[in-house]
Scaffold this motif. Structure first.
Motif, PDB file in Angstrom:
ATOM      1  N   ILE A   7      52.280 -39.437   8.572  1.00  0.00           N
ATOM      2  CA  ILE A   7      52.220 -39.530   7.310  1.00  0.00           C
ATOM      3  C   ILE A   7      51.560 -38.651   6.349  1.00  0.00           C
ATOM      4  O   ILE A   7      52.121 -37.605   5.457  1.00  0.00           O
ATOM      5  CB  ILE A   7      52.028 -41.028   6.837  1.00  0.00           C
ATOM      6  N   ARG A   8      50.391 -38.136   6.895  1.00  0.00           N
ATOM      7  CA  ARG A   8      49.628 -37.212   6.269  1.00  0.00           C
ATOM      8  C   ARG A   8      49.942 -35.852   6.469  1.00  0.00           C
ATOM      9  O   ARG A   8      49.964 -34.863   5.655  1.00  0.00           O
ATOM     10  CB  ARG A   8      48.001 -37.111   7.026  1.00  0.00           C
ATOM     11  N   GLU A   9      50.636 -35.491   7.633  1.00  0.00           N
ATOM     12  CA  GLU A   9      51.429 -34.057   8.030  1.00  0.00           C
ATOM     13  C   GLU A   9      52.336 -34.027   6.976  1.00  0.00           C
ATOM     14  O   GLU A   9      52.562 -32.817   6.426  1.00  0.00           O
ATOM     15  CB  GLU A   9      51.709 -34.288   9.268  1.00  0.00           C
ATOM     16  N   ASP A  10      53.104 -35.028   6.711  1.00  0.00           N
ATOM     17  CA  ASP A  10      54.369 -34.989   5.880  1.00  0.00           C
ATOM     18  C   ASP A  10      53.800 -34.686   4.411  1.00  0.00           C
ATOM     19  O   ASP A  10      54.815 -33.985   3.854  1.00  0.00           O
ATOM     20  CB  ASP A  10      55.062 -36.287   6.017  1.00  0.00           C
ATOM     21  N   ILE A  11      52.813 -35.267   4.012  1.00  0.00           N
ATOM     22  CA  ILE A  11      52.493 -35.128   2.578  1.00  0.00           C
ATOM     23  C   ILE A  11      52.170 -33.511   2.631  1.00  0.00           C
ATOM     24  O   ILE A  11      52.557 -32.886   1.442  1.00  0.00           O
ATOM     25  CB  ILE A  11      51.143 -35.855   2.592  1.00  0.00           C
ATOM     26  N   GLU A  12      51.435 -32.886   3.683  1.00  0.00           N
ATOM     27  CA  GLU A  12      51.034 -31.606   3.401  1.00  0.00           C
ATOM     28  C   GLU A  12      52.141 -30.355   3.492  1.00  0.00           C
ATOM     29  O   GLU A  12      52.248 -29.687   2.960  1.00  0.00           O
ATOM     30  CB  GLU A  12      50.016 -31.150   4.578  1.00  0.00           C
ATOM     31  N   LYS A  13      53.033 -30.984   4.406  1.00  0.00           N
ATOM     32  CA  LYS A  13      54.331 -30.134   4.525  1.00  0.00           C
ATOM     33  C   LYS A  13      54.983 -30.125   3.053  1.00  0.00           C
ATOM     34  O   LYS A  13      55.612 -29.071   2.649  1.00  0.00           O
ATOM     35  CB  LYS A  13      55.336 -30.772   5.398  1.00  0.00           C
ATOM     36  N   ASN A  14      55.008 -31.325   2.464  1.00  0.00           N
ATOM     37  CA  ASN A  14      55.744 -31.262   1.264  1.00  0.00           C
ATOM     38  C   ASN A  14      55.286 -30.646   0.041  1.00  0.00           C
ATOM     39  O   ASN A  14      55.825 -30.038  -0.882  1.00  0.00           O
ATOM     40  CB  ASN A  14      56.335 -32.742   0.807  1.00  0.00           C
ATOM     41  N   TYR A  15      53.663 -30.574   0.351  1.00  0.00           N
ATOM     42  CA  TYR A  15      53.013 -29.778  -0.758  1.00  0.00           C
ATOM     43  C   TYR A  15      53.192 -28.264  -0.710  1.00  0.00           C
ATOM     44  O   TYR A  15      53.376 -27.726  -1.603  1.00  0.00           O
ATOM     45  CB  TYR A  15      51.403 -30.369  -0.461  1.00  0.00           C
ATOM     46  N   LYS A  44      42.805 -50.872   4.783  1.00  0.00           N
ATOM     47  CA  LYS A  44      43.203 -52.282   4.538  1.00  0.00           C
ATOM     48  C   LYS A  44      43.624 -52.655   5.932  1.00  0.00           C
ATOM     49  O   LYS A  44      43.379 -54.043   6.322  1.00  0.00           O
ATOM     50  CB  LYS A  44      44.532 -52.293   3.816  1.00  0.00           C
ATOM     51  N   ILE A  45      43.920 -52.033   7.091  1.00  0.00           N
ATOM     52  CA  ILE A  45      44.438 -52.310   8.347  1.00  0.00           C
ATOM     53  C   ILE A  45      43.446 -52.020   9.261  1.00  0.00           C
ATOM     54  O   ILE A  45      43.652 -52.422  10.530  1.00  0.00           O
ATOM     55  CB  ILE A  45      45.939 -51.938   8.813  1.00  0.00           C
ATOM     56  N   ALA A  46      42.532 -51.450   8.994  1.00  0.00           N
ATOM     57  CA  ALA A  46      41.587 -50.748   9.944  1.00  0.00           C
ATOM     58  C   ALA A  46      40.577 -51.735  10.745  1.00  0.00           C
ATOM     59  O   ALA A  46      39.945 -52.818  10.302  1.00  0.00           O
ATOM     60  CB  ALA A  46      40.395 -49.714   9.320  1.00  0.00           C
ATOM     61  N   LYS A  47      40.465 -51.775  11.962  1.00  0.00           N
ATOM     62  CA  LYS A  47      39.873 -52.806  12.840  1.00  0.00           C
ATOM     63  C   LYS A  47      38.403 -52.192  12.838  1.00  0.00           C
ATOM     64  O   LYS A  47      37.810 -51.944  14.050  1.00  0.00           O
ATOM     65  CB  LYS A  47      40.431 -52.878  14.079  1.00  0.00           C
ATOM     66  N   THR A  48      37.458 -52.345  11.757  1.00  0.00           N
ATOM     67  CA  THR A  48      36.251 -51.939  11.856  1.00  0.00           C
ATOM     68  C   THR A  48      35.604 -53.040  11.022  1.00  0.00           C
ATOM     69  O   THR A  48      35.834 -53.963  10.680  1.00  0.00           O
ATOM     70  CB  THR A  48      36.050 -50.500  11.075  1.00  0.00           C
ATOM     71  N   CYS A  49      34.101 -52.754  11.006  1.00  0.00           N
ATOM     72  CA  CYS A  49      33.290 -53.484  10.322  1.00  0.00           C
ATOM     73  C   CYS A  49      32.915 -53.023   8.927  1.00  0.00           C
ATOM     74  O   CYS A  49      31.696 -53.159   8.554  1.00  0.00           O
ATOM     75  CB  CYS A  49      31.759 -53.859  10.971  1.00  0.00           C
ATOM     76  N   LEU A  57      51.353 -50.882   7.819  1.00  0.00           N
ATOM     77  CA  LEU A  57      50.661 -49.792   6.987  1.00  0.00           C
ATOM     78  C   LEU A  57      51.522 -49.679   5.703  1.00  0.00           C
ATOM     79  O   LEU A  57      52.748 -49.367   5.767  1.00  0.00           O
ATOM     80  CB  LEU A  57      50.556 -48.450   7.657  1.00  0.00           C
ATOM     81  N   GLU A  58      50.937 -50.086   4.516  1.00  0.00           N
ATOM     82  CA  GLU A  58      51.684 -50.300   3.405  1.00  0.00           C
ATOM     83  C   GLU A  58      51.059 -49.331   2.299  1.00  0.00           C
ATOM     84  O   GLU A  58      50.082 -49.505   1.947  1.00  0.00           O
ATOM     85  CB  GLU A  58      51.771 -51.755   2.855  1.00  0.00           C
ATOM     86  N   LEU A  59      51.913 -48.438   1.970  1.00  0.00           N
ATOM     87  CA  LEU A  59      51.384 -47.422   1.092  1.00  0.00           C
ATOM     88  C   LEU A  59      51.942 -47.981  -0.522  1.00  0.00           C
ATOM     89  O   LEU A  59      53.082 -48.149  -0.841  1.00  0.00           O
ATOM     90  CB  LEU A  59      51.886 -45.988   1.169  1.00  0.00           C
ATOM     91  N   LEU A  60      50.639 -48.089  -1.311  1.00  0.00           N
ATOM     92  CA  LEU A  60      50.950 -48.624  -2.756  1.00  0.00           C
ATOM     93  C   LEU A  60      50.817 -47.572  -3.627  1.00  0.00           C
ATOM     94  O   LEU A  60      49.674 -46.560  -3.339  1.00  0.00           O
ATOM     95  CB  LEU A  60      50.122 -49.770  -3.071  1.00  0.00           C
ATOM     96  N   VAL A  61      51.449 -47.428  -4.846  1.00  0.00           N
ATOM     97  CA  VAL A  61      50.983 -46.451  -5.845  1.00  0.00           C
ATOM     98  C   VAL A  61      49.762 -46.744  -6.532  1.00  0.00           C
ATOM     99  O   VAL A  61      49.845 -47.783  -7.336  1.00  0.00           O
ATOM    100  CB  VAL A  61      52.275 -46.271  -6.834  1.00  0.00           C
ATOM    101  N   PRO A  62      48.789 -45.961  -6.487  1.00  0.00           N
ATOM    102  CA  PRO A  62      47.537 -46.295  -7.149  1.00  0.00           C
ATOM    103  C   PRO A  62      47.871 -46.380  -8.911  1.00  0.00           C
ATOM    104  O   PRO A  62      48.871 -45.454  -9.335  1.00  0.00           O
ATOM    105  CB  PRO A  62      46.461 -45.084  -7.103  1.00  0.00           C
TER     106      PRO A  62
END
Length: 218
Positions: free
Chosen positions: A1-9, A32-37, A53-58
């Protein structure tokens, strides 16, 4: 997803603002989904990703405080070029570097693709380390305050001092805080009891969050 953002930019399919909104959405979705503390210094072993992984619009308000400016640079370098009514300072309190805890989000935001290593897959964070987490904290704070041009300075700093283990103890003593701020003006201290974050290894009592308000006269 991050790579796709950069390519489109790079293809100019999205502009600077749209790129920033998409990266922000991705960072929130990851957390939101990270398995961390709560941070990325370590991960929960054996945990399964059971949420999508759900992307919401800020909700980016275009007309809210249009004169606001956001800077991404060392505060000690920036402060000399800013005049303000009030400067609020909230530095790290102890030796725990923020870049160690949030390296994954930092890496995704920057997208420089550095080499990563270790179980937590961290990159070289040397340039991201803060002096406020080291023995040079008081010196850095004095340099910062000395170059501030404002009517008021408001510092947030707790009263950990030497209550916890070495990593949790405050890096700037109350004596240094008061000495440095009083060189700029008169100081009032406001405090409120606050439950400290602990992994269970420390028994910290009488913890307080404090605000040091300096009315600048010098």
């Amino acid at each position: 997803i991050r790579e796709d953002i950069e390519k489109n930019y790079k293809k100019k399919n999205i502009n600077d603002r749209e790129r920033a909104i998409l990266i922000t959405s991705l960072l929130y979705a990851m957390d939101k989904i990270a398995k961390t503390c709560g941070h990325y210094d370590a991960y929960r072993k054996g945990a399964e990703f059971d949420k999508p992984l759900e992307l919401l619009v800020p909700l980016a308000e275009m007309h809210n405080n249009p004169n606001n400016r956001c800077y991404n640079e060392d505060a000690n370098n920036l402060v000399g070029s800013i005049n303000a009514d009030l400067v609020y300072i909230d530095p790290p309190y102890n030796s725990r570097q923020y870049c160690d805890a949030y390296h994954l989000l930092e890496n995704v935001a920057r997208w420089e693709k550095p080499e990563v290593f270790g179980v937590a897959r961290k990159m070289d964070r040397t340039k991201l380390k803060s002096k406020y987490c080291t023995k040079s904290a008081a010196e850095a704070f004095e340099d910062l305050v000395g170059n501030i041009t404002s009517k008021y300075i408001l510092l947030s700093y707790n009263n950990m001092a030497e209550k916890g283990n070495d990593r949790s103890n405050a890096k700037i003593s109350d004596e240094d805080i008061l000495r440095i701020l009083e060189n700029k003006g008169t100081v009032k201290v406001f405090s409120e009891s606050y439950k400290p974050f602990t992994t269970g290894k420390s028994d910290i009592s009488e913890n307080e969050e404090r605000l040091f308000l300096c009315t600048v006269t010098n």
